[in-house]
Design an enzyme around this catalytic site. Sequence first.
Site, PDB file in Angstrom:
ATOM      1  N   CYS A 153      -5.464   1.906  -6.489  1.00 25.31           N
ATOM      2  CA  CYS A 153      -4.550   2.135  -7.623  1.00 25.31           C
ATOM      3  C   CYS A 153      -3.400   1.119  -7.731  1.00 25.31           C
ATOM      4  CB  CYS A 153      -3.894   3.503  -7.524  1.00 25.31           C
ATOM      5  SG  CYS A 153      -4.753   4.737  -6.545  1.00 25.31           S
ATOM      6  N   LYS A 161      -4.361  -2.654  -8.134  1.00 23.29           N
ATOM      7  CA  LYS A 161      -5.085  -2.696  -9.409  1.00 23.29           C
ATOM      8  C   LYS A 161      -4.113  -2.637 -10.598  1.00 23.29           C
ATOM      9  CE  LYS A 161      -5.823   0.843 -11.436  1.00 23.29           C
ATOM     10  NZ  LYS A 161      -6.815   1.867 -11.313  1.00 23.29           N
ATOM     11  N   GLU A 190     -11.635  -1.546 -15.687  1.00 21.21           N
ATOM     12  CA  GLU A 190     -10.322  -2.081 -15.324  1.00 21.21           C
ATOM     13  C   GLU A 190     -10.431  -3.530 -14.867  1.00 21.21           C
ATOM     14  OE1 GLU A 190      -8.169   2.114 -14.089  1.00 21.21           O
ATOM     15  OE2 GLU A 190      -9.072   0.928 -12.507  1.00 21.21           O
ATOM     16  N   CYS A 192      -5.836   3.660  -1.957  1.00 20.32           N
ATOM     17  CA  CYS A 192      -4.945   3.603  -3.124  1.00 20.32           C
ATOM     18  C   CYS A 192      -3.902   2.488  -2.990  1.00 20.32           C
ATOM     19  CB  CYS A 192      -4.269   4.956  -3.298  1.00 20.32           C
ATOM     20  SG  CYS A 192      -3.141   4.988  -4.684  1.00 20.32           S
ATOM     21  N   GLU A 240       4.300  10.777 -30.801  1.00 18.74           N
ATOM     22  CA  GLU A 240       4.610  11.844 -31.757  1.00 18.74           C
ATOM     23  C   GLU A 240       3.372  12.298 -32.521  1.00 18.74           C
ATOM     24  OE1 GLU A 240       7.113  10.865 -35.207  1.00 18.74           O
ATOM     25  OE2 GLU A 240       6.655   8.751 -34.902  1.00 18.74           O
ATOM     26  N   TYR A 266     -14.625   3.650 -14.541  1.00 19.36           N
ATOM     27  CA  TYR A 266     -13.261   3.165 -14.759  1.00 19.36           C
ATOM     28  C   TYR A 266     -12.918   1.907 -13.962  1.00 19.36           C
ATOM     29  CZ  TYR A 266     -11.131   5.239 -10.535  1.00 19.36           C
ATOM     30  OH  TYR A 266     -10.770   5.538  -9.244  1.00 19.36           O
ATOM     31  N   HIS A 307      10.645  10.055 -32.975  1.00 21.43           N
ATOM     32  CA  HIS A 307      10.262   9.050 -33.962  1.00 21.43           C
ATOM     33  C   HIS A 307      11.062   7.769 -33.772  1.00 21.43           C
ATOM     34  CE1 HIS A 307       8.503   7.742 -37.706  1.00 21.43           C
ATOM     35  NE2 HIS A 307       9.710   7.364 -38.127  1.00 21.43           N
TER      36      HIS A 307
HETATM   37  C1  LIG Z   1     -10.274  -0.155  -7.200  1.00 19.17           C
HETATM   38  C2  LIG Z   1      -9.808   1.266  -7.163  1.00 19.17           C
HETATM   39  C3  LIG Z   1      -8.865   1.684  -8.065  1.00 19.17           C
HETATM   40  C4  LIG Z   1      -8.426   2.989  -8.056  1.00 19.17           C
HETATM   41  N1  LIG Z   1      -7.491   3.366  -8.965  1.00 19.17           N
HETATM   42  C5  LIG Z   1      -7.025   4.634  -8.972  1.00 19.17           C
HETATM   43  C6  LIG Z   1      -6.010   5.038  -9.883  1.00 19.17           C
HETATM   44  O1  LIG Z   1      -5.529   4.252 -10.702  1.00 19.17           O
HETATM   45  N2  LIG Z   1      -5.569   6.308  -9.826  1.00 19.17           N
HETATM   46  C7  LIG Z   1      -6.065   7.224  -8.922  1.00 19.17           C
HETATM   47  O2  LIG Z   1      -5.620   8.362  -8.910  1.00 19.17           O
HETATM   48  N3  LIG Z   1      -7.046   6.878  -8.052  1.00 19.17           N
HETATM   49  C8  LIG Z   1      -7.522   5.608  -8.065  1.00 19.17           C
HETATM   50  N4  LIG Z   1      -8.491   5.237  -7.151  1.00 19.17           N
HETATM   51  C9  LIG Z   1      -9.045   6.260  -6.235  1.00 19.17           C
HETATM   52  C10 LIG Z   1      -8.129   6.477  -5.047  1.00 19.17           C
HETATM   53  O3  LIG Z   1      -7.860   5.255  -4.415  1.00 19.17           O
HETATM   54  C11 LIG Z   1      -8.773   7.453  -4.079  1.00 19.17           C
HETATM   55  O4  LIG Z   1      -9.130   8.634  -4.769  1.00 19.17           O
HETATM   56  C12 LIG Z   1      -7.814   7.817  -2.943  1.00 19.17           C
HETATM   57  O5  LIG Z   1      -7.411   6.679  -2.243  1.00 19.17           O
HETATM   58  C13 LIG Z   1      -8.480   8.811  -2.012  1.00 19.17           C
HETATM   59  O6  LIG Z   1      -7.632   9.085  -0.935  1.00 19.17           O
HETATM   60  P1  LIG Z   1      -8.226   9.541   0.475  1.00 19.17           P
HETATM   61  O7  LIG Z   1      -7.040   9.850   1.308  1.00 19.17           O
HETATM   62  O8  LIG Z   1      -9.251  10.572   0.267  1.00 19.17           O
HETATM   63  O9  LIG Z   1      -9.004   8.266   1.048  1.00 19.17           O
HETATM   64  P2  LIG Z   1      -8.529   6.780   1.320  1.00 19.17           P
HETATM   65  O10 LIG Z   1      -7.335   6.421   0.522  1.00 19.17           O
HETATM   66  O11 LIG Z   1      -9.741   5.930   1.164  1.00 19.17           O
HETATM   67  O12 LIG Z   1      -8.062   6.790   2.831  1.00 19.17           O
HETATM   68  C14 LIG Z   1      -8.974   6.962   3.876  1.00 19.17           C
HETATM   69  C15 LIG Z   1      -8.394   6.347   5.119  1.00 19.17           C
HETATM   70  O13 LIG Z   1      -9.161   6.785   6.248  1.00 19.17           O
HETATM   71  C16 LIG Z   1      -9.265   5.707   7.153  1.00 19.17           C
HETATM   72  N5  LIG Z   1     -10.458   5.950   7.988  1.00 19.17           N
HETATM   73  C17 LIG Z   1     -11.759   5.861   7.638  1.00 19.17           C
HETATM   74  N6  LIG Z   1     -12.549   6.197   8.674  1.00 19.17           N
HETATM   75  C18 LIG Z   1     -11.735   6.516   9.697  1.00 19.17           C
HETATM   76  C19 LIG Z   1     -11.947   6.981  11.040  1.00 19.17           C
HETATM   77  N7  LIG Z   1     -13.168   7.163  11.526  1.00 19.17           N
HETATM   78  N8  LIG Z   1     -10.867   7.218  11.808  1.00 19.17           N
HETATM   79  C20 LIG Z   1      -9.610   7.056  11.328  1.00 19.17           C
HETATM   80  N9  LIG Z   1      -9.360   6.635  10.069  1.00 19.17           N
HETATM   81  C21 LIG Z   1     -10.398   6.379   9.262  1.00 19.17           C
HETATM   82  C22 LIG Z   1      -9.371   4.475   6.260  1.00 19.17           C
HETATM   83  O14 LIG Z   1      -8.992   3.316   6.970  1.00 19.17           O
HETATM   84  C23 LIG Z   1      -8.426   4.826   5.131  1.00 19.17           C
HETATM   85  O15 LIG Z   1      -7.126   4.331   5.361  1.00 19.17           O
HETATM   86  C24 LIG Z   1      -8.941   3.917  -7.112  1.00 19.17           C
HETATM   87  C25 LIG Z   1      -9.900   3.498  -6.193  1.00 19.17           C
HETATM   88  C26 LIG Z   1     -10.329   2.183  -6.209  1.00 19.17           C
HETATM   89  C27 LIG Z   1     -11.357   1.734  -5.216  1.00 19.17           C
END
Ligand SMILES: Cc1cc2nc3c(=O)[nH]c(=O)nc-3n(C[C@H](O)[C@H](O)[C@H](O)COP(=O)(O)OP(=O)(O)OC[C@H]3O[C@@H](n4cnc5c(N)ncnc54)[C@H](O)[C@@H]3O)c2cc1C
Length: 433
Positions: free
Chosen positions: A31, A34, A164, A26, A423, A160, A418
């Site tokens: 997010c 973006k 975007e 994110c 609204e 989406y 308004h």
């Molecule tokens: C281009 C794009 C735009 C988006 N826009 C939006 C938006 O506008 N609004 C919204 O709500 N959502 C949006 N999302 C979705 C959102 O980013 C994800 O739903 C969210 O980041 C999920 O969070 P998470 O913690 O599950 O995973 P992530 O944020 O992906 O975090 C996972 C973390 O785990 C770490 N990791 C992976 N493997 C290992 C390991 N073996 N050991 C230790 N660490 C590890 C990674 O390095 C990473 O930092 C967007 C996604 C993308 C790709």
Amino acid sequence: MRASRVCAAYGAKVAIAEPGRFGGTCVNVGCIPKKLFSYAAHWREDFHLAAAYGWTVGEPRFDWQTLLRNKDREIARLNGVYERVLVSAGVEIHRARATVVGPHEIEIEGKKRSARHILVATGSWPQLPAIPGIEHAITSNEAFALERLPKRAVVVGGGYIALEFASIFQGLGVETMLAYRGKRLLRGFDVELGTRMAEEMSAKGVTICFGCEPAAMRKKESIEIEFTDGRIEQTDLVMFATGRRPNTARLGLESAGVKLAADGAVIVDRYSASSVPSIHAVGDVTNRLNLTPVATAEAMWLARTLFRGEPTPVDHENVPTAVFANPNLATVGLSEERARERFGAIDLYKASFRALKLTMASGKTERTFMKLVVDRASQRVVGAHMIGADAGEIIQGVAVAVKLGATKAQFDATIGIHPTAAEEFVTMRDQAA
Ligand SMILES: Cc1cc2nc3c(=O)[nH]c(=O)nc-3n(C[C@H](O)[C@H](O)[C@H](O)COP(=O)(O)OP(=O)(O)OC[C@H]3O[C@@H](n4cnc5c(N)ncnc54)[C@H](O)[C@@H]3O)c2cc1C
């Protein structure tokens, strides 16, 4: 991040392993950057509109490097904020990848560590089809750090992220094609939203190609992209936004006994517990509802379940969401189609109008669209949808009412502000045919 902080606040001794930058997808490649890019892209229209309001603006010029630099500075600031939050919560930080080696054991940099609970929150990764020349394509990950803005771009996908980025590229002056293999954008959203978004985005200059599925790519001076129907396009950049896959490869989960779905997602119950009771998973890695606020909510519910003695199941009902394309789109609750399936008889209310801010603009401008879906029997508003400026900001407020089960009569009894676009949500009197 969220689970670590909240579990620590409830008194747990917490360690986190993260090889990348804090904040995950994110903050770093999702997010936040973006939305910053989306703001940048919108200025093109704003400059045009300013003239109608009496402003003289010179020939606007856009500098990609300035945007990248300022975006990177902001993300670095956020990375620092997140790290400080973890430090002050007393979380032990490991800047390395972790793997699971048993129900209570993980390995970080060759060292085994044990814990009562293990939380897998490793997110997801963009998926690319195995077609010839795929190495010439990028995903959203690379789009955030392009050295140069291309002259032409093809964005592949109809979800989406694809919409975007197509809007971002188009707004920044790139000749943009959106290539989607299906017939309607935004699968899973209200059908009318997908249809109207295609009209609005086309009117703003994005070329949308339905039934267009890439078959191969060849790098010449530019990139030649060939579609399955034989059509060929020349472009400078191809970006695939065709889905993401849960990050569970080589994580050791299967050998620890954790069951995975066919797409690699960790299978969890309503309390985010996997098939191994001491191993939990939240966020994109579970492929439930892949949104940041959902991932953080799942983390907080889990923290409550594990460390506050309050078993809290996940609640994925009425989660609002937005598409920050141009125009913006936001939605909460059920689409017309899902509501019909669930309730049978429904009432629909719709509004379509030119927003006041755009009435003095020359040429064709976007139309704001709003739709309420009402269960006829209970008269509860079960879905609210919008296309138009600040749709995300507006639907967030409406989502409170939908979540609380407000009826159409209660919407009507609410006085509007308004003049606003919002609204309209409390003044829709006539049922749509
Ligand atoms: C281009 C794009 C735009 C988006 N826009 C939006 C938006 O506008 N609004 C919204 O709500 N959502 C949006 N999302 C979705 C959102 O980013 C994800 O739903 C969210 O980041 C999920 O969070 P998470 O913690 O599950 O995973 P992530 O944020 O992906 O975090 C996972 C973390 O785990 C770490 N990791 C992976 N493997 C290992 C390991 N073996 N050991 C230790 N660490 C590890 C990674 O390095 C990473 O930092 C967007 C996604 C993308 C790709």
